[in-house]
Design a protein around this motif. Structure first.
Motif, PDB file in Angstrom:
ATOM      1  N   LEU A 188       1.369   6.460  -7.042  1.00 18.65           N
ATOM      2  CA  LEU A 188       0.073   7.253  -7.515  1.00 18.65           C
ATOM      3  C   LEU A 188       0.312   8.735  -7.408  1.00 18.65           C
ATOM      4  CD1 LEU A 188      -2.720   5.121  -5.592  1.00 18.65           C
ATOM      5  CD2 LEU A 188      -2.460   5.500  -8.193  1.00 18.65           C
ATOM      6  N   GLU A 189       1.145   9.187  -6.369  1.00 17.20           N
ATOM      7  CA  GLU A 189       1.590  10.492  -6.249  1.00 17.20           C
ATOM      8  C   GLU A 189       2.412  11.132  -7.011  1.00 17.20           C
ATOM      9  OE1 GLU A 189      -0.600  10.846  -1.491  1.00 17.20           O
ATOM     10  OE2 GLU A 189       1.732  10.887  -1.910  1.00 17.20           O
ATOM     11  N   TYR A 229      -6.517   3.957   3.042  1.00 15.28           N
ATOM     12  CA  TYR A 229      -6.447   5.189   2.993  1.00 15.28           C
ATOM     13  C   TYR A 229      -7.548   5.975   2.852  1.00 15.28           C
ATOM     14  CZ  TYR A 229      -1.603   4.205   1.948  1.00 15.28           C
ATOM     15  OH  TYR A 229      -0.167   3.686   1.977  1.00 15.28           O
ATOM     16  N   VAL A 289      -6.311  -0.014  -1.140  1.00 17.01           N
ATOM     17  CA  VAL A 289      -6.283   1.346  -1.081  1.00 17.01           C
ATOM     18  C   VAL A 289      -7.559   1.937  -0.292  1.00 17.01           C
ATOM     19  CG1 VAL A 289      -6.127   3.464  -2.288  1.00 17.01           C
ATOM     20  CG2 VAL A 289      -4.679   1.617  -3.036  1.00 17.01           C
ATOM     21  N   PRO A 336      -7.972   4.877  -5.535  1.00 20.19           N
ATOM     22  CA  PRO A 336      -6.562   5.148  -6.138  1.00 20.19           C
ATOM     23  C   PRO A 336      -6.573   6.527  -6.948  1.00 20.19           C
ATOM     24  CG  PRO A 336      -7.031   2.752  -6.377  1.00 20.19           C
ATOM     25  CD  PRO A 336      -8.271   3.272  -5.737  1.00 20.19           C
ATOM     26  N   LEU A 341      -6.015   9.291  -4.734  1.00 22.57           N
ATOM     27  CA  LEU A 341      -4.667   9.465  -4.290  1.00 22.57           C
ATOM     28  C   LEU A 341      -3.466  10.025  -5.172  1.00 22.57           C
ATOM     29  CD1 LEU A 341      -3.945   6.286  -2.070  1.00 22.57           C
ATOM     30  CD2 LEU A 341      -4.132   8.679  -1.246  1.00 22.57           C
ATOM     31  N   ARG A 342      -4.250   9.951  -6.573  1.00 24.68           N
ATOM     32  CA  ARG A 342      -3.321  10.202  -7.828  1.00 24.68           C
ATOM     33  C   ARG A 342      -2.839  11.748  -7.572  1.00 24.68           C
ATOM     34  NH1 ARG A 342      -0.607   8.078 -11.462  1.00 24.68           N
ATOM     35  NH2 ARG A 342      -2.229   6.825 -12.410  1.00 24.68           N
ATOM     36  N   THR A 383      -9.971   5.831   0.603  1.00 22.07           N
ATOM     37  CA  THR A 383     -10.189   6.813  -0.542  1.00 22.07           C
ATOM     38  C   THR A 383      -9.820   5.485  -1.863  1.00 22.07           C
ATOM     39  OG1 THR A 383      -9.656   8.729  -1.901  1.00 22.07           O
ATOM     40  CG2 THR A 383      -8.002   7.615  -0.856  1.00 22.07           C
ATOM     41  N   ARG A 414       0.965   4.011  -2.975  1.00 17.66           N
ATOM     42  CA  ARG A 414       0.798   5.268  -2.803  1.00 17.66           C
ATOM     43  C   ARG A 414       1.809   6.218  -3.359  1.00 17.66           C
ATOM     44  NH1 ARG A 414      -1.824   8.348   2.608  1.00 17.66           N
ATOM     45  NH2 ARG A 414      -1.955  10.509   1.834  1.00 17.66           N
ATOM     46  N   ALA A 462       0.872  -1.121  -0.202  1.00 19.87           N
ATOM     47  CA  ALA A 462       0.060  -0.211  -0.077  1.00 19.87           C
ATOM     48  C   ALA A 462       0.883   1.372   0.172  1.00 19.87           C
ATOM     49  CB  ALA A 462      -0.847   0.043   1.234  1.00 19.87           C
ATOM     50  N   GLN A 463       1.967   1.188   0.667  1.00 26.28           N
ATOM     51  CA  GLN A 463       2.702   2.118   0.789  1.00 26.28           C
ATOM     52  C   GLN A 463       3.665   2.722  -0.577  1.00 26.28           C
ATOM     53  OE1 GLN A 463       6.013   1.995   3.427  1.00 26.28           O
ATOM     54  NE2 GLN A 463       6.499   4.163   3.475  1.00 26.28           N
TER      55      GLN A 463
END
Length: 511
Positions: free
Chosen positions: A149-150, A179, A175, A183, A186-187, A181, A146, A142-143
């Motif tokens: 995605l970011e 989080y 996700v 994906p 998180l984008r 939310t 993220r 997951a980390q």
């Protein structure tokens, strides 16, 4: 890692003050004012030194009338040896999980590497970290997701598999659960990466002496495998699903808090993203707490000017423990430049050629299998050293010697010393750079001995003679003697501008 018998109260308290996880399981801290005991990395407020005592095991702390901290859970396996307690096993397992071992080999593979049964390892991790290996691996995925995605414009499907998820549905569900939310939520807005090419940032605690780290890496370049230039270093990577490269921008950051190192990954298979990131973090010594290290070393007048000149100095790690070990053997009793030249010839002869976008990066370092099958007599070095290289590679291939930070340091050191041609200097150098041991000093290292002697003479202090006397001086630098050694070495390191010219690619030889 040394047992508590080798650590005095000042050393133990310095580790507690920095919350250094590398000392978890080596000793336990009991706090008189609260009646509890903790592991060194407990996130609670650091107690005053007059209120603490140190114990070699959780059982010893219990016998002294202390109860276990509910926050850091130090009592997972009482009465275990230092290398076998839960914190030590958990730390080794976590490094392997971050490298993606659970995704590739399952819990059984992780347990085999750490040296436990899957059931026992799950109990240890749950007790120590509050989650089992599957849950910890899921959090790691997951980390990674993220970050991708970011920071990239990769398609959602590519990110799911790059982060290690088995399906897009599993990715989406995780996700949302972790989080709160989806994906798309998180984008990030940053992007521009093509398939297989990722521009990411790696967090490091500051100050960060990126220039000094670059100087060290640039002075040890192996042609074909590594190149460097002003404020950057790049190398090839042998990853689980295919080859790759990483380029990192290394600059000094004198801020306080958290900084970032820019990294560009070129991967043949995006599933290797997590492994490439973890290995780059190892290279950068990203887990270091520079404030605590600098404060401790600067208390010694011998080191204080060096620490002031290079705050946040890191111990250069490595992306592959086997490669580092082979290079250490090659470098015995020869200059750094000579060792790099010899290693480059071996790379050209036995390494796998690869195509990259970075000029000068042409080969992967030879695999243990290739080195184990090599003719020791034909390697470009003295015969005894060639036999040592082949024996080391054979120990990795045939005997299961692991140099991936998943093994116990004491056991790995013993296994290395049992091999022909490997002595304490080589074994300890491997421990420092491949196994991330923060408390290594090399009293037989000629450069270290001369530098210590010169600095003591400049201070008007008695100059010790012999390795034992030099080692006695270094005791004051525990538990961060590895960093002290790097400060000494850094005083004679060539400047990056002179040492970092991209080397000529190796010439392919007939085999």
């Amino acid at each position: 890692m040394s047992l508590l018998a080798d650590l005095d109260d000042d050393v133990c308290y310095a580790a507690v003050r920095s919350r250094d996880r590398r000392f978890d399981g080596v000793f336990f801290t009991a706090v008189r004012t609260t009646g509890i005991y903790c592991r060194p990395s407990c996130p609670a407020r650091t107690p005053a030194p007059v209120n603490v005592s140190f114990h070699p095991t959780a059982a010893a702390a219990q016998a002294a009338g202390y109860r276990a901290c509910k926050r850091c859970r130090p009592d997972a396996t009482p009465d275990s040896p230092a290398w076998d307690v839960a914190a030590t096993a958990a730390g080794r397992a976590m490094r392997l999980i971050a490298d993606g071992v659970v995704d590739r080999e399952g819990v059984e593979g992780l347990a085999r590497r750490v040296g436990y049964t899957p059931r026992h390892l799950s109990r240890l991790l749950t007790a120590e970290l509050g989650a089992g290996p599957l849950a910890l691996a899921r959090a790691q995925r997951a980390q990674t997701a993220r970050v991708l995605l970011e920071t990239t414009d990769l398609p959602i499907t590519d990110i799911a598999f790059a982060a290690g998820f088995a399906s897009v549905r599993q990715f989406n569900d995780t996700v949302r659960e972790v989080y709160d939310t989806n994906p798309t939520g998180l984008r990030g807005r940053r992007g521009g990466a093509a398939r297989g090419s990722l521009d990411l940032r790696i967090a490091v605690r500051t100050p960060f002496a990126g220039g000094a780290l670059l100087d060290f890496l640039a002075a040890h370049l192996v042609p074909g495998v590594e190149v460097a230039g002003p404020e950057w270093y790049a190398r090839t990577l042998a990853l689980p699903h295919g080859p790759g490269t990483v380029r990192v921008d290394l600059r000094d950051d004198h801020s306080t808090g958290v900084g970032f190192v820019s990294a560009r990954l070129e991967l043949a298979d995006l599933r290797d993203t997590a492994a490439a990131l973890e290995r780059t973090r190892r290279l950068l010594d990203a887990a270091c707490d520079p404030v605590a290290v600098d404060a401790h070393l600067a208390a010694d007048p011998l080191l204080a000017p060096l620490v002031a000149a290079r705050p946040g100095l890191r111990v250069a790690g490595h992306v592959d423990g086997v490669e580092l070990a082979v290079r250490a053997v090659i470098g015995q009793q020869v200059s750094v430049a000579g060792a790099c030249t010899v290693a480059g010839r071996i790379v050209a002869d036995l390494g796998e050629p690869v195509r990259t976008e970075t000029p000068g990066l042409t080969h992967l370092f030879p695999t243990p299998e290739a080195l184990a099958e090599a003719d020791a007599e034909s390697l470009p070095m003295p015969r005894a050293r060639g036999r040592a290289v082949v024996a080391l590679a054979a120990a990795v291939v045939e005997d299961g010697l692991r140099l991936d930070r998943g093994g116990d340091r004491d056991a790995v050191r013993a296994a290395l010393l049992a091999l022909p041609g490997i002595g304490p200097w080589t074994a300890d150098y491997i421990a420092m750079r491949a196994l991330a041991d923060p408390d290594v000093f090399l009293p037989t290292d000629l450069a270290a001995r001369r530098l210590v002697a010169d600095r003591l003479a400049a201070l008007g202090r008695e100059v010790p003679s012999g390795p034992a006397a030099i080692d006695a001086v270094a005791q004051a630098w525990r538990p961060w003697r590895s960093y002290a050694l790097c400060h000494l070495w850094q005083t004679v390191m060539p400047a990056t501008a002179a040492a970092a010219a991209a080397p000529a690619p190796p010439t392919e030889k007939s085999r």
